[in-house]
Design a protein around this motif. Structure first.
Motif, mmCIF file in Angstrom:
data_model
loop_
_atom_site.group_PDB
_atom_site.id
_atom_site.type_symbol
_atom_site.label_atom_id
_atom_site.label_comp_id
_atom_site.label_asym_id
_atom_site.label_seq_id
_atom_site.Cartn_x
_atom_site.Cartn_y
_atom_site.Cartn_z
ATOM 1 N N LEU A 252 0.869 -1.181 0.000
ATOM 2 C CA LEU A 252 0.000 0.000 0.000
ATOM 3 C C LEU A 252 0.900 1.224 0.000
ATOM 4 N N SER A 253 0.568 2.192 -0.850
ATOM 5 C CA SER A 253 1.339 3.426 -0.913
ATOM 6 C C SER A 253 0.398 4.611 -0.707
ATOM 7 N N VAL A 254 0.757 5.488 0.232
ATOM 8 C CA VAL A 254 -0.078 6.658 0.508
ATOM 9 C C VAL A 254 0.804 7.895 0.639
ATOM 10 N N GLN A 255 0.182 9.055 0.511
ATOM 11 C CA GLN A 255 0.896 10.317 0.630
ATOM 12 C C GLN A 255 0.931 10.717 2.108
ATOM 13 N N GLY B 212 0.426 12.530 5.413
ATOM 14 C CA GLY B 212 -0.701 13.339 5.859
ATOM 15 C C GLY B 212 -2.065 12.737 5.558
ATOM 16 N N ARG B 213 -2.090 11.775 4.623
ATOM 17 C CA ARG B 213 -3.356 11.137 4.289
ATOM 18 C C ARG B 213 -3.593 9.937 5.200
ATOM 19 N N ILE B 214 -4.746 9.305 5.024
ATOM 20 C CA ILE B 214 -5.083 8.137 5.822
ATOM 21 C C ILE B 214 -4.548 6.866 5.160
ATOM 22 N N SER B 215 -4.000 5.970 5.984
ATOM 23 C CA SER B 215 -3.620 4.633 5.529
ATOM 24 C C SER B 215 -4.623 3.647 6.122
ATOM 25 N N ILE B 216 -5.138 2.763 5.293
ATOM 26 C CA ILE B 216 -6.080 1.735 5.761
ATOM 27 C C ILE B 216 -5.539 0.370 5.366
ATOM 28 N N LEU B 217 -5.214 -0.420 6.366
ATOM 29 C CA LEU B 217 -4.715 -1.774 6.128
ATOM 30 C C LEU B 217 -5.788 -2.765 6.553
ATOM 31 N N ASN B 218 -6.012 -3.756 5.731
ATOM 32 C CA ASN B 218 -7.119 -4.686 5.956
ATOM 33 C C ASN B 218 -6.651 -6.097 6.278
ATOM 34 N N TYR C 94 3.314 -4.310 7.989
ATOM 35 C CA TYR C 94 2.324 -4.427 9.054
ATOM 36 C C TYR C 94 1.714 -5.829 9.024
ATOM 37 N N PHE C 95 1.760 -6.493 10.178
ATOM 38 C CA PHE C 95 1.191 -7.831 10.308
ATOM 39 C C PHE C 95 -0.059 -7.779 11.173
ATOM 40 N N CYS C 96 -1.072 -8.434 10.703
ATOM 41 C CA CYS C 96 -2.277 -8.680 11.476
ATOM 42 C C CYS C 96 -2.109 -10.049 12.137
ATOM 43 N N THR D 139 -1.781 -16.334 15.462
ATOM 44 C CA THR D 139 -1.685 -16.693 14.049
ATOM 45 C C THR D 139 -1.560 -15.420 13.250
ATOM 46 N N PHE D 140 -0.539 -15.345 12.406
ATOM 47 C CA PHE D 140 -0.220 -14.134 11.674
ATOM 48 C C PHE D 140 -0.656 -14.210 10.217
ATOM 49 N N GLY D 141 -0.983 -13.037 9.657
ATOM 50 C CA GLY D 141 -1.132 -12.903 8.223
ATOM 51 C C GLY D 141 0.240 -12.733 7.585
ATOM 52 N N ASP D 142 0.263 -12.599 6.258
ATOM 53 C CA ASP D 142 1.538 -12.509 5.551
ATOM 54 C C ASP D 142 2.081 -11.086 5.453
ATOM 55 N N GLY D 143 1.333 -10.124 5.951
ATOM 56 C CA GLY D 143 1.847 -8.766 6.025
ATOM 57 C C GLY D 143 1.482 -7.888 4.837
ATOM 58 N N THR D 144 1.433 -6.590 5.092
ATOM 59 C CA THR D 144 1.244 -5.569 4.063
ATOM 60 C C THR D 144 2.360 -4.555 4.208
#
Lengths: 119, 111
Positions: free
Chosen positions: B11-14, B16-22, B88-90, B100-105
């Motif tokens: 995920l790439s964001v500017q 000051g903007r919002i980052s949303i990781l799912n 970022y890992f969920c 239990t972990f996800g594969d990351g973003t």
């Protein structure tokens, strides 16, 4: 306050050999969990030690074994190494195994890992 | 069978903007969820968590939302800063203890 320390940081072994990785938990923590992280994947749970006993185990073969010492430090041993065992091995510590509140508030404290390469 | 999935590898964001990781999960027995941040050559660092009995938890710039019916959680970072660039890992767990972990973003925040 020292966090979780792992040694060595990097290791190269030959297929078929045996390896021992070491972990010292964060001060005040008494539970150690080991994770394997392959490239591009998330950490996979290997096992957890508390009071010098293995309390939980993930889906890993018996070639993976561990030990916890009275000072809470831990070792991960892998026998008959395969090329597929190449990964980052992470140690995570916590206090009081499985207490919902502690895990919820603080998660686990991870070390920087040992990078194992099997050739 | 992967019980925790992060379907966006990057995920790439500017700034000051919002980052949303799912993050999506399949095991309805999970009763807590955590987010970890990982910089290169370091272990994952705990960021924020949420109990399955809640739907939102906030800590400064970080907010985690949980939708149990959809088995989905998200991490919002507002405003995003270049220092937030990391993997970022969920993770999800039960009272039995293991996570239990996800594969990351991989998040990249551009100045």
């Amino acid at each position: 306050d020292a966090g979780v320390t792992q040694s060595p940081t990097h290791l190269i072994k030959t297929r078929g050999q045996q390896v021992t990785l070491r972990c010292s938990p964060k001060s005040g923590h008494d539970t150690v969990s080991w994770y394997q992280q392959a490239l591009g994947q998330g950490p996979q749970f290997i096992f957890q030690y508390y009071e010098e006993e293995e309390r939980q185990r993930g889906n890993f073969p018996d070639r993976f074994s561990g030990h916890q010492f009275p000072n809470y430090s831990s070792e991960l041993n892998v026998n008959a190494l395969l090329l597929g065992d190449s990964a980052l091995y992470l140690c995570a510590s916590s206090s009081i195994p499985g207490t919902h509140t502690s895990r919820l508030n603080y998660g686990y404290t991870f070390g920087s890992g040992t990078r194992l390469t099997v050739v | 069978d992967q019980q925790v999935k992060q379907n966006s590898p990057s995920l790439s964001v500017q700034e000051g903007r919002i980052s949303i990781l799912n993050c999506d999960y399949t095991n309805s027995m999970f009763d807590y969820f955590l987010w970890y941040k990982k910089y290169p050559a370091e272990g994952p660092t705990f960021l924020i968590s949420i109990s399955s009995i809640k739907d939102k938890n906030e800590d400064g710039r970080f907010t985690v939302f949980l939708n149990k019916s959809a088995k989905h959680l998200s991490l919002h970072i507002v405003p995003s800063q270049p220092g937030d660039s990391a993997v970022y890992f969920c993770a999800a767990g039960t009272n039995a203890g293991k996570s239990t972990f996800g594969d990351g973003t991989t998040l990249t925040v551009k100045p």
